[in-house]
Write an enzyme that holds these catalytic residues in place. Structure first.
Site, PDB file in Angstrom:
ATOM      1  N   ASP A 164       0.813  -1.212   0.000  1.00  0.00           N
ATOM      2  CA  ASP A 164       0.000   0.000   0.000  1.00  0.00           C
ATOM      3  C   ASP A 164       0.849   1.266   0.000  1.00  0.00           C
ATOM      4  OD1 ASP A 164      -2.092  -1.720   0.022  1.00  0.00           O
ATOM      5  OD2 ASP A 164      -2.899  -1.121   1.959  1.00  0.00           O
ATOM      6  N   ARG A 175       1.096   6.431  16.992  1.00  0.00           N
ATOM      7  CA  ARG A 175       0.890   7.417  15.926  1.00  0.00           C
ATOM      8  C   ARG A 175       1.480   8.790  16.222  1.00  0.00           C
ATOM      9  NH1 ARG A 175       0.952   3.033  13.652  1.00  0.00           N
ATOM     10  NH2 ARG A 175      -0.938   2.187  12.699  1.00  0.00           N
ATOM     11  N   ASP A 221      -6.681   6.113  12.457  1.00  0.00           N
ATOM     12  CA  ASP A 221      -5.293   6.538  12.288  1.00  0.00           C
ATOM     13  C   ASP A 221      -5.161   7.829  11.495  1.00  0.00           C
ATOM     14  OD1 ASP A 221      -4.077   4.656  13.833  1.00  0.00           O
ATOM     15  OD2 ASP A 221      -3.596   3.300  12.196  1.00  0.00           O
ATOM     16  N   SER A 259      -5.837  -7.657   8.279  1.00  0.00           N
ATOM     17  CA  SER A 259      -4.835  -6.588   8.284  1.00  0.00           C
ATOM     18  C   SER A 259      -4.158  -6.550   9.642  1.00  0.00           C
ATOM     19  CB  SER A 259      -5.522  -5.252   7.996  1.00  0.00           C
ATOM     20  OG  SER A 259      -4.619  -4.180   8.152  1.00  0.00           O
TER      21      SER A 259
END
Length: 409
Positions: free
Chosen positions: A17, A99, A128, A182
């Site tokens: 990705d 993050r 996110d 995922s």
């Protein structure tokens, strides 16, 4: 965006990705791309990301691969664990807490390299995107943020693969089919969601779990370990001093082999939908149990109860992406003040998916055996004092009861 960026710093994993995003940025904006790959303890070899970025046309001097494990645990995980933070009472915030650090470095690298934008690979459905962008704007209000998943027309796995093939982007063989789920991973946890996990009524397949053995297959003998704390932070295991990242790594090993730290959780995302995830936080689960254990004897009840009442708000701020907000920093100051005497050692017993505190001691302990003993207390506590205490606390209840009796009559 009204003005195309000239240079973009991309949070780059080296996976399909973000490799597609890298090429898309260069194609869509005709801009220079800087890649940033953070080692947060995800357990993967990161050097292949360098080779892949170079293959996709990124200049060597524009490829940043950094080991941030110590900073991650010291400056983000440990402060969070001082609060015993749990989102919705269960989730140890493993993805959420990573993050802000990634965003911090994106913004710093943008300043170093003269980039005018940063980019991430988060989708438009998840949390996110919010966490990355709120953190980036808090650190640099002028920064531009590019979120390709909200801009491009590559809206299916098939179209992504077609774009990859058309641009000679290597595709792992297992990516040609439907990925089973995922995964996000760092030193604190693994998070798995999507595909085979989307129906919350169906038990997660055992192959989803990566860091923990099935509790039923864990050792038949319990294991005892001791964790020592100074001012709320773990500093040693079994008497051996270690760095923050090393401590969490070791605790992951202990917890993993006993099947500790699994969570099947349906959470409320900040963007409004519910999401089912499978989390593994073996070391964090041990750390939380031990931290609460040492607080039991070192933290005053008033301070502890206030801290516990604020914890849900603190956890929600982290989950929603407000790590760099003034309210989170204010709460952190309060939490850190509460930890001044949270030092000592906790003994844990690990057995088949469970951990429990079986001992705790500290030079800073508030526990007084003389006061709580059922034996003769040598005058440490006068039980007659309790009568007045009860009468004063009962006064308002008596007045309410008398009023209610009078009104009814």
């Amino acid at each position: 965006m009204t003005k195309a960026p000239k240079k973009v710093v991309l949070a780059y994993s080296g996976g399909l990705d973000t490799s597609i995003i890298l090429k898309w940025l260069k194609t869509e904006y005709d801009c220079e791309v800087v890649t940033f790959t953070a080692d947060l303890g995800q357990g993967e070899e990161l050097e292949p990301a360098r080779a892949k970025a170079e293959m996709l046309g990124v200049a060597p001097e524009n490829i940043y691969i950094e080991d941030l494990r110590e900073e991650f645990v010291r400056d983000f995980v440990f402060p969070m664990f001082r609060a015993n933070a749990l989102y919705e009472g269960l989730y140890l915030l493993g993805t959420s807490i990573a993050r802000p650090l990634i965003s911090k470095r994106l913004v710093e690298i943008a300043a170093q390299t003269g980039a005018d934008a940063v980019a991430h690979g988060a989708t438009g459905k998840g949390n996110d995107q919010v966490r990355f962008e709120l953190s980036a704007y808090a650190l640099n209000p002028e920064i531009k943020v590019i979120a390709p998943w909200r801009e491009w027309d590559l809206t299916s796995r098939t179209r992504l693969l077609e774009f990859a093939e058309a641009n000679q982007i290597p595709i792992a063989k297992d990516k040609r089919g439907e990925a089973p789920f995922s995964v996000d991973a760092n030193l604190l946890h693994t998070s798995s969601e999507g595909k085979v996990l989307e129906d919350p009524a169906v038990d997660a397949p055992d192959y989803v779990y990566q860091r923990t053995v099935n509790p039923e297959d864990a050792p038949d003998q319990p294991e005892i370990i001791e964790i020592s704390f100074e001012k709320g932070d773990a500093v040693a295991i079994n008497g051996q001093a270690m760095s923050p990242a090393t401590i969490l790594t070791e605790l992951n090993t202990y917890g993993g082999r006993h099947g500790i730290g699994r969570l099947d959780f349906v959470e409320n995302r900040f963007v409004g939908m519910k999401s089912r995830g499978i989390y593994e936080t073996p070391g964090g689960t041990l750390l939380l149990e031990a931290h609460r254990g040492i607080e039991q004897i070192t933290l005053d009840s008033g301070a502890g109860h206030l801290k516990d009442s604020l914890m849900p708000r603190y956890a929600e701020l982290i989950y929603n992406g407000f790590w760099f907000s003034p309210e989170r920093e204010m709460l952190q100051a309060l939490i850190d003040k509460s930890q001044e005497h949270v030092s000592g050692t906790v003994r844990l017993k690990l057995y088949k998916g469970h951990v429990r505190t079986i001992g705790r001691w500290s030079d800073h302990s508030l526990y007084s055996e003389a006061h709580v003993t059922f034996e003769e207390d040598a005058g440490a506590y006068d039980q007659k004092d309790a009568a007045g205490f009860i009468q004063l606390n009962a006064l308002r209840l008596k007045l309410i009861a008398a009023r209610n009796r009078r009104v009814k009559s």
